[in-house]
Design an enzyme around this catalytic site. Structure first.
Site, PDB file in Angstrom:
ATOM      1  N   HIS A  28       0.814  -1.224   0.000  1.00  0.00           N
ATOM      2  CA  HIS A  28       0.000   0.000   0.000  1.00  0.00           C
ATOM      3  C   HIS A  28       0.843   1.268   0.000  1.00  0.00           C
ATOM      4  O   HIS A  28       0.373   2.327  -0.405  1.00  0.00           O
ATOM      5  CB  HIS A  28      -1.028  -0.007   1.142  1.00  0.00           C
ATOM      6  CG  HIS A  28      -0.496   0.367   2.483  1.00  0.00           C
ATOM      7  ND1 HIS A  28      -0.312  -0.542   3.507  1.00  0.00           N
ATOM      8  CD2 HIS A  28      -0.114   1.561   2.987  1.00  0.00           C
ATOM      9  CE1 HIS A  28       0.159   0.091   4.572  1.00  0.00           C
ATOM     10  NE2 HIS A  28       0.287   1.364   4.281  1.00  0.00           N
ATOM     11  N   ASP A  83      -0.800  -7.398   1.365  1.00  0.00           N
ATOM     12  CA  ASP A  83      -0.133  -6.093   1.487  1.00  0.00           C
ATOM     13  C   ASP A  83       1.364  -6.337   1.709  1.00  0.00           C
ATOM     14  O   ASP A  83       1.879  -6.200   2.805  1.00  0.00           O
ATOM     15  CB  ASP A  83      -0.764  -5.316   2.649  1.00  0.00           C
ATOM     16  CG  ASP A  83      -0.323  -3.862   2.687  1.00  0.00           C
ATOM     17  OD1 ASP A  83       0.295  -3.407   1.713  1.00  0.00           O
ATOM     18  OD2 ASP A  83      -0.604  -3.192   3.701  1.00  0.00           O
ATOM     19  N   SER A 124       4.091   1.871   8.537  1.00  0.00           N
ATOM     20  CA  SER A 124       3.668   0.848   7.590  1.00  0.00           C
ATOM     21  C   SER A 124       4.860   0.274   6.852  1.00  0.00           C
ATOM     22  O   SER A 124       5.795   0.997   6.534  1.00  0.00           O
ATOM     23  CB  SER A 124       2.779   1.461   6.515  1.00  0.00           C
ATOM     24  OG  SER A 124       1.474   1.582   6.943  1.00  0.00           O
TER      25      SER A 124
END
Ligand code: NAG
Ligand code: NAG
Ligand code: NAG
Ligand code: NAG
Length: 311
Positions: A81, A138, A228
């Site tokens: 992402h 992801d 992330s």
């Protein structure tokens, strides 16, 4: 805060089912390490930061987009992402790898030292089945434009997880993301997070086996924006990739991680497709030379003029 725990759980389940059923994660904050402590890079030498090159070149320390973990001399593992142009667009498109810089061997986000190493990205290999609405798959591999030297204690690879994680195992997360919901952190943060019960997690988020969740039901410690792509470390191995959560460290919503052991074969297969004979040389003069940049801008402008005005 006198709502019984069971009632809170039920409410959360209803909220997350509604979110999931509508196929959107609008309330999802893409990951931070909240509630952690500062550590030195030597303790987690596989930790990297990924930055937007244009901002990074203007002001060192700006442009942090995500974290990642070195898994071998030219490959880092991160979250898909982070590199998607438009997380709502289907099929997902990805930014050009030349837009990013990877920084290894640094404790501080905004200061380089003799251990700090920078790389460009030769290629971004995002999982083909990455789903922007569920954040399934992801995962992305970052193929660096050169071999990382293991000479420094501040730069190392982390082995991929081979173990089945048991509930309650205490793992670690790191990042330079938001420390509170307000500012970003200049110094690398770490926090311990326990692996949660699979059934409880599936009930909260309806997770497939390719995702796992960790954290505290009571909130307070979690990953947040800017973290992330960073590693979830269990027993010294890369067990997860920081993917998403609802809010950061909010009670009842633990963090969700890509389950790395589910992707070990994918990682090996994709790694085998990389062309290790090619690498661009990162010319630092190219990054800083204003004259050269002006020349390229002029050329780009000329091409746009030619393109638009039918010359
Ligand atoms: C992203 O994709 C959606 C759906 O196709 C579109 O409506 C939206 O304008 C796009 N946003 C950007 C910034 O391209
Ligand atoms: C993403 O997952 C949702 C829910 O399972 C599904 O409806 C959708 O088709 C998937 N999108 C893609 C691009 O596979
Ligand atoms: C992660 O994936 C592995 C391999 O597919 C699986 O055995 C394990 O149960 C998964 N972990 C969780 C927490 O779902
Ligand atoms: C990727 O392939 C290279 C070259 O064969 C190898 O040295 C490296 O260990 C591999 N990395 C991973 C993560 O499989």
């Amino acid at each position: 805060m006198d709502t019984p725990w069971q009632l809170q759980m039920l409410l959360q389940m209803l909220i997350s089912w509604t979110l999931a059923a509508n196929g959107h994660h609008k309330f999802v904050m893409l990951p931070k390490v909240v509630g952690g402590y500062s550590i030195a890079i030597e303790e987690v030498p596989f930790q990297i930061s990924v930055r937007r090159r244009a901002m990074h070149e203007k002001a060192y320390g700006l442009g942090l987009i995500c974290g990642g973990a070195l898994i071998s001399q030219r490959v880092a593992c991160s979250a898909a992402h982070c590199y998607a142009v438009n997380n709502t667009y289907n099929p997902v498109r990805y930014y050009d790898p030349s837009m990013f810089v990877v920084v290894a061997g640094s404790t501080l986000i905004d200061q380089a030292d003799r251990h700090t190493k920078e790389y460009l990205l030769q290629q971004i290999i995002a999982h083909k089945a990455y789903n922007a609405s569920t954040l399934e798959n992801d995962i992305a591999l970052l193929f660096l434009n050169g071999y990382v030297s293991w000479r420094s204690r501040a730069v190392r690879a982390i082995p991929l997880s081979t173990k089945v994680l048991t509930e309650g195992t205490t793992c670690l997360i790191n990042g330079w993301g938001k420390v509170t919901m307000v500012g970003k952190s200049a110094s690398l943060q770490q926090a311990p997070v326990p692996i949660l019960n699979k059934i409880l997690c599936r009930a909260i988020y309806m997770l497939p086996v390719s995702q796992l969740c960790a954290g505290f039901m009571q909130g307070g410690i979690d990953a947040c924006q800017g973290d992330s792509g960073g590693p979830l470390i269990c027993d010294g191995q890369l067990a997860g990739i920081i993917s998403w959560g609802v809010g950061c460290a909010d009670p009842g919503f633990p963090g969700v991680y890509t389950n790395v052991s589910h992707y070990v074969d994918w990682i090996r297969t994709m790694n085998a497709t990389l062309d290790y004979s090619k690498y661009w040389v990162m010319d630092s003069a190219d990054l800083t030379s204003g004259a050269q940049r002006t020349w390229w801008l002029a050329l780009a402008f000329l091409l746009i003029v030619i393109d638009c005005c039918g010359f």
